[in-house]
Scaffold this motif. Structure first.
Motif, PDB file in Angstrom:
ATOM      1  N   GLU A 204       0.826  -1.209   0.000  1.00 50.23           N
ATOM      2  CA  GLU A 204       0.000   0.000   0.000  1.00 50.23           C
ATOM      3  C   GLU A 204       0.859   1.257   0.000  1.00 50.23           C
ATOM      4  N   ALA A 205       2.064   1.145   0.534  1.00 52.67           N
ATOM      5  CA  ALA A 205       2.973   2.287   0.586  1.00 52.67           C
ATOM      6  C   ALA A 205       3.700   2.508  -0.741  1.00 52.67           C
ATOM      7  N   GLY A 206       3.405   1.668  -1.754  1.00 51.64           N
ATOM      8  CA  GLY A 206       3.962   1.890  -3.079  1.00 51.64           C
ATOM      9  C   GLY A 206       5.065   0.947  -3.497  1.00 51.64           C
ATOM     10  N   TYR A 207       5.254  -0.141  -2.741  1.00 57.91           N
ATOM     11  CA  TYR A 207       6.309  -1.094  -3.070  1.00 57.91           C
ATOM     12  C   TYR A 207       5.706  -2.320  -3.762  1.00 57.91           C
ATOM     13  N   SER A 208       6.530  -2.987  -4.546  1.00 56.93           N
ATOM     14  CA  SER A 208       6.093  -4.205  -5.233  1.00 56.93           C
ATOM     15  C   SER A 208       7.102  -5.321  -4.997  1.00 56.93           C
ATOM     16  N   ASP A 209       6.713  -6.540  -5.394  1.00 57.66           N
ATOM     17  CA  ASP A 209       7.601  -7.707  -5.249  1.00 57.66           C
ATOM     18  C   ASP A 209       8.134  -7.839  -3.824  1.00 57.66           C
ATOM     19  N   VAL A 210       7.258  -7.662  -2.850  1.00 61.86           N
ATOM     20  CA  VAL A 210       7.676  -7.759  -1.450  1.00 61.86           C
ATOM     21  C   VAL A 210       7.952  -9.221  -1.112  1.00 61.86           C
ATOM     22  N   SER A 211       9.126  -9.488  -0.549  1.00 63.31           N
ATOM     23  CA  SER A 211       9.504 -10.873  -0.267  1.00 63.31           C
ATOM     24  C   SER A 211      10.441 -10.949   0.929  1.00 63.31           C
ATOM     25  N   ALA A 212      10.682 -12.185   1.362  1.00 63.67           N
ATOM     26  CA  ALA A 212      11.637 -12.484   2.435  1.00 63.67           C
ATOM     27  C   ALA A 212      11.348 -11.711   3.715  1.00 63.67           C
ATOM     28  N   ASP A 228      10.230   2.142  -7.821  1.00 61.47           N
ATOM     29  CA  ASP A 228      10.826   2.982  -8.869  1.00 61.47           C
ATOM     30  C   ASP A 228      11.890   2.226  -9.653  1.00 61.47           C
ATOM     31  N   GLY A 229      11.654   0.907  -9.841  1.00 56.67           N
ATOM     32  CA  GLY A 229      12.571   0.102 -10.627  1.00 56.67           C
ATOM     33  C   GLY A 229      13.824  -0.322  -9.892  1.00 56.67           C
ATOM     34  N   LYS A 230      13.927  -0.028  -8.606  1.00 59.96           N
ATOM     35  CA  LYS A 230      15.129  -0.363  -7.847  1.00 59.96           C
ATOM     36  C   LYS A 230      14.813  -1.364  -6.749  1.00 59.96           C
ATOM     37  N   SER A 244      12.530   2.486   3.901  1.00 61.80           N
ATOM     38  CA  SER A 244      13.317   1.683   2.967  1.00 61.80           C
ATOM     39  C   SER A 244      14.744   2.211   2.879  1.00 61.80           C
ATOM     40  N   ALA A 245      15.612   1.362   2.389  1.00 59.26           N
ATOM     41  CA  ALA A 245      17.009   1.719   2.171  1.00 59.26           C
ATOM     42  C   ALA A 245      17.490   1.026   0.901  1.00 59.26           C
ATOM     43  N   SER A 246      18.215   1.742   0.090  1.00 57.20           N
ATOM     44  CA  SER A 246      18.744   1.163  -1.152  1.00 57.20           C
ATOM     45  C   SER A 246      19.723   0.058  -0.819  1.00 57.20           C
ATOM     46  N   LYS A 247      19.681  -0.981  -1.641  1.00 57.43           N
ATOM     47  CA  LYS A 247      20.583  -2.122  -1.411  1.00 57.43           C
ATOM     48  C   LYS A 247      21.960  -1.827  -1.978  1.00 57.43           C
TER      49      LYS A 247
END
Length: 247
Positions: A204-212, A228-230, A244-247
């Motif tokens: 709901e916060a705008g993220y996709s492919d949530v896993s693990a 945003d593709g990242k 969130s934090a970039s990997k």
């Protein structure tokens, strides 16, 4: 001549009485219009918040609004109809636009606009009811305004307190997602979200492919997602804040 003067006096008195009656009805109708629309707005927005709000205090407030304003709306309708006044059955354009905007808010972005709407709405309601309770032209409606005013003021005080609470401020996002960071999310605490609920909240916060997803020792759900593709690392705390934090 005397008869003509008498007729003229009676006619003038009738016109004055008619004018006063029309003024009184218009004033009463204006109060009913504003109070009814305001009450419907409180109920409709709070029904949304009762299901979508993230903060427990906001949810509790929304539940109270639905209960209290439904009762007040019912009482207002009965008094108005007894006085042959029309009760609006739909929101005006301004309030409908605000309701539509709130319907589009999801996840962590819901609480703040709802709280702001409630603060503004109660400021207007208290002013309206105070004014009519003092100078209203319809005895029954004037009494209703005076009896309802303390509840409105209590609501206003409560929402002002909630509004100043950091729990309903926008959730932080970025790379600073460790606990012990000066009060920024994600916050450690007993987390009642199930894995499925946590995934839904993050999406709901705008993220996709949530896993693990896995809950750490601080009660924070952590996992992986894309935005945003990242690819990013995501976290959900017990208050529903998503960071969130970039990997």
């Amino acid at each position: 001549m005397r008869n003509r003067l008498l007729i003229a006096s009676v006619s003038g008195a009738a016109l004055i009485a008619l004018s006063w009656s029309a003024f009184a009805a218009d004033t009463s109708q204006d109060f009913v219009n504003k109070a009814a629309v305001g009450g419907m707005f409180e109920v409709e927005t709070s029904r949304l918040a009762d299901g979508a709000a993230q903060d427990a205090a906001v949810k509790d407030f929304a539940h109270t609004m639905v209960t209290d304003h439904t009762a007040a709306n019912t009482k207002l309708k009965a008094i108005a109809e007894k006085g042959n006044l029309t009760v609006p059955t739909a929101l005006d354009d301004q309030h409908q636009a605000q309701l539509d905007k709130l319907k589009d808010a999801k996840g962590a972005s819901f609480d703040q606009p709802y709280v702001k709407m409630q603060r503004d709405a109660h400021k207007e309601a208290v002013s309206l009811f105070e004014s009519y309770a003092k100078d209203g032209d319809n005895a029954a409606l004037k009494a209703f305004a005076g009896e309802t005013l303390p509840t409105l003021k209590m609501h206003q005080e409560k929402i002002e307190t909630i509004g100043s609470d950091t729990a309903v401020q926008p959730a932080a996002s970025g790379t600073d997602d460790a606990s012990g960071n000066g009060g920024k999310p994600p916050l450690p605490g007993a987390n009642s979200f199930t894995e499925g609920q946590a995934k839904d909240r993050i999406q709901e916060a705008g993220y996709s492919d949530v896993s693990a997803l896995a809950k750490d020792d601080s009660g924070i759900w952590r996992g992986q997602a894309r935005k945003d593709g990242k690819s990013v690392s995501v976290a959900l705390d017990y208050k529903g804040n998503v960071t969130s934090a970039s990997k």
